[in-house]
Scaffold this active site. Structure first.
Site: not given
Ligand code: GLN
Length: 304
Positions: A61, A64, A188, A240, A258
């Protein structure tokens, strides 16, 4: 400084046992939960490293932040925020629930999956070009031409990414996404699988802190307004549905993934990269949070 960083790592090692590796992307289970690394770069050019700072992990993430940056460069703020909102959410990062409300509401923010899939869709380019432009931006900002993606993690995400697929199709039906959904998802999944180290992340954090200037170039590579938007959104949404408590207890604009990474940026001061792959209930690195809290306290970094 290195002694302090090692001490902070040791003080937080016990937290690992309360966390767990992300298992919904099977390839992430191969990570070594005992890895812990830190890299800090300040605006005067000092670099401090400790622990497993050179270990590679997938950016997840944290990408992002960079896809939002590229979407803003390509489209401008007004257009991007017609499709997504600026607001923090109490829902988990992979929620799609409000997207199906009878009245249409935008994805809450670009730091959760729904908003990020939209920002990825807004990167200009067809097929591979979209991903390649984002990868080039990350390489340029991290000043590391060797950054690439992990094929195994990418395939694992693609295979198990049905929830992301569901939200992307839902968003297309509601007019937030245009174009080929599978193509956008492919970008993505690949962007989440880009491999970095804490050193790359500290560089990216410093770049944002330095208002988009690369260390070797004087001219910002995009306008300062974008840096302030990114920093604000990291501070309010980057962790988050833990972002409020994180802001109150750490006070460093940050973004987690994650894969176990946390990227921190302190305006006009420094960039921080942390890695420790065991996660808490929110999907944030459990020991990484402890480390950030200690760093903030010991080095007086709380911006609030
Ligand atoms: N690739 C992960 C997903 O799409 C990224 C989510 C994350 O890092 N929180 O679920």
């Amino acid at each position: 400084m290195e002694n302090l960083l090692n001490k902070i790592i040791d003080n937080n090692r016990h937290l690992i046992k309360n966390g767990a590796l992300a298992d919904y992307i099977p390839a992430l289970l191969q990570a070594n939960p005992n890895h812990m690394g830190i890299c800090i770069m300040d605006i005067d050019g000092n670099v401090y490293k400790a622990g497993d700072y050179s270990e590679k992990f997938t950016i997840q993430s944290i990408s992002k932040v960079m896809s939002l940056m590229q979407a803003l460069i390509d489209n401008g703020e007004d257009y991007v925020f017609k499709k997504i909102d600026y607001e923090p959410t109490e829902e988990p990062f992979n929620t799609l629930f409000k997207l199906d409300f009878p009245h249409t509401i935008k994805p809450s923010n670009p730091m959760i999956n729904s908003g990020a899939i939209v920002t990825t869709s807004l990167i200009k380019g067809e097929g591979e070009e979209r991903f390649n432009r984002l990868l080039e931006l990350i390489r340029r900002v991290a000043e590391n031409p060797n950054i690439s993606y992990n094929e195994e993690v990418y395939l694992s995400e693609k295979e198990t990414g049905d929830k992301n697929r569901a939200m992307a199709y839902l968003m297309k039906s509601r007019g937030f996404i245009e174009g080929d959904v599978e193509d956008i998802l492919d970008t993505y999944f690949k962007q989440c699988s880009i491999e970095v180290t804490t050193v790359d992340m500290a560089k990216i954090g410093l770049f944002i802190a330095n208002r988009y200037r690369l260390s070797k170039e004087d001219k910002p590579i995009c306008n300062a307004k974008i840096a302030s938007i990114l920093t604000a959104i990291m501070a309010t949404c980057g962790m988050y549905n833990f972002s409020g408590e994180y802001a109150a207890t750490v006070g460093i604009p940050s973004k987690s993934g994650v894969g176990g990474g946390i990227l921190g940026t302190i305006p006009y001061k420094m960039g921080i990269g942390i890695f420790s792959p065991a996660l808490d209930q929110y999907g944030n690195s459990i020991a990484g949070y402890g480390i950030m809290k200690d760093l903030s306290k010991e080095l007086n970094l709380n911006i609030f």
